[in-house]
Design a protein around this motif. Sequence first.
Motif, mmCIF file in Angstrom:
data_model
loop_
_atom_site.group_PDB
_atom_site.id
_atom_site.type_symbol
_atom_site.label_atom_id
_atom_site.label_comp_id
_atom_site.label_asym_id
_atom_site.label_seq_id
_atom_site.Cartn_x
_atom_site.Cartn_y
_atom_site.Cartn_z
ATOM 1 N N GLN A 115 0.827 -1.200 0.000
ATOM 2 C CA GLN A 115 0.000 0.000 0.000
ATOM 3 C C GLN A 115 0.867 1.258 0.000
ATOM 4 O OE1 GLN A 115 -3.875 0.141 -0.057
ATOM 5 N NE2 GLN A 115 -2.780 -1.312 -1.333
ATOM 6 N N GLN A 116 1.804 1.277 -0.939
ATOM 7 C CA GLN A 116 2.694 2.421 -1.097
ATOM 8 C C GLN A 116 2.010 3.464 -1.978
ATOM 9 O OE1 GLN A 116 5.642 -0.223 -2.630
ATOM 10 N NE2 GLN A 116 6.845 -0.218 -0.745
ATOM 11 N N ARG A 117 2.368 4.711 -1.775
ATOM 12 C CA ARG A 117 1.700 5.804 -2.470
ATOM 13 C C ARG A 117 2.635 6.495 -3.454
ATOM 14 N NH1 ARG A 117 -0.786 9.714 1.731
ATOM 15 N NH2 ARG A 117 -1.658 10.528 -0.203
ATOM 16 N N PRO A 118 2.205 6.597 -4.728
ATOM 17 C CA PRO A 118 3.008 7.344 -5.696
ATOM 18 C C PRO A 118 3.252 8.785 -5.243
ATOM 19 C CG PRO A 118 1.304 6.096 -6.829
ATOM 20 C CD PRO A 118 1.035 5.985 -5.344
ATOM 21 N N THR A 119 2.244 9.418 -4.641
ATOM 22 C CA THR A 119 2.400 10.814 -4.217
ATOM 23 C C THR A 119 3.341 10.970 -3.028
ATOM 24 O OG1 THR A 119 0.407 10.628 -2.842
ATOM 25 C CG2 THR A 119 0.121 11.517 -5.082
ATOM 26 N N SER A 120 3.711 9.862 -2.405
ATOM 27 C CA SER A 120 4.677 9.921 -1.299
ATOM 28 C C SER A 120 6.075 9.521 -1.759
ATOM 29 C CB SER A 120 4.232 8.997 -0.158
ATOM 30 O OG SER A 120 3.042 9.482 0.415
ATOM 31 N N GLY A 121 6.237 9.345 -3.070
ATOM 32 C CA GLY A 121 7.568 9.087 -3.606
ATOM 33 C C GLY A 121 7.980 7.621 -3.675
ATOM 34 N N TRP A 122 7.045 6.681 -3.519
ATOM 35 C CA TRP A 122 7.402 5.259 -3.565
ATOM 36 C C TRP A 122 7.658 4.776 -4.984
ATOM 37 C CZ3 TRP A 122 8.778 2.401 0.468
ATOM 38 C CH2 TRP A 122 8.388 2.804 1.745
ATOM 39 N N GLY A 123 7.181 5.481 -5.989
ATOM 40 C CA GLY A 123 7.357 5.079 -7.390
ATOM 41 C C GLY A 123 6.081 5.323 -8.164
ATOM 42 N N THR A 124 6.104 4.918 -9.410
ATOM 43 C CA THR A 124 4.913 5.066 -10.245
ATOM 44 C C THR A 124 3.916 3.957 -9.896
ATOM 45 O OG1 THR A 124 5.718 3.592 -11.982
ATOM 46 C CG2 THR A 124 6.370 5.932 -12.145
#
Length: 186
Positions: A115-124
């Motif tokens: 549950q990583q977020r693109p807007t938090s810099g985890w990736g696309t």
Amino acid sequence: MNTIIRKSMLSVAGLAFAGGVFAGPIAAHANPVDAKPVAVAVQSSAPKPQGDQSRIALNDEQTANVKAIIAATKKAGLPERAAVISIATSLQESKLENLGHLGEKNDHDSLGLFQQRPTSGWGTPEQITNPEYSTTAFLKGLKQVDGWQDMPLTDAAQTVQVSAYPDAYAQWEQQATDLVAQHWNS
């Protein structure tokens, strides 16, 4: 170095011999009927799981994701403990399902196993929904946590994930440990 080890071993052997010489006569007169078994505590190197533990049955997709997390952990050169933390985190975040956008049920723009977020810099979105990439990203964050190897699983996971439910990771530690034990060498 070998000289130090050899001298240490000889010292221990000498003490054992001397102890036997002095204690032997006393032990020979002991009444064997009064002898009681002694319980010995064995320390395990793995920490005990914290709190009540949860467990779910896994389907083929979830098992494949377990194997992908383990493979990425090995590729990163990290030990089994890192895989246990990763799998427990994924169990909490997605139940080991590689989740896409869930619409109204989605937590912001969270995606994938962790549950990583693109807007938090985890990736696309494409990267985050790739199990190898998302695991590697999680492990990169884990490696930046000082002492992660020795801290409680939930603390290590929370430091990387920054969840609204920081203690929730602990409930998955036993299942994650069992899964790593089952699949690490397969």
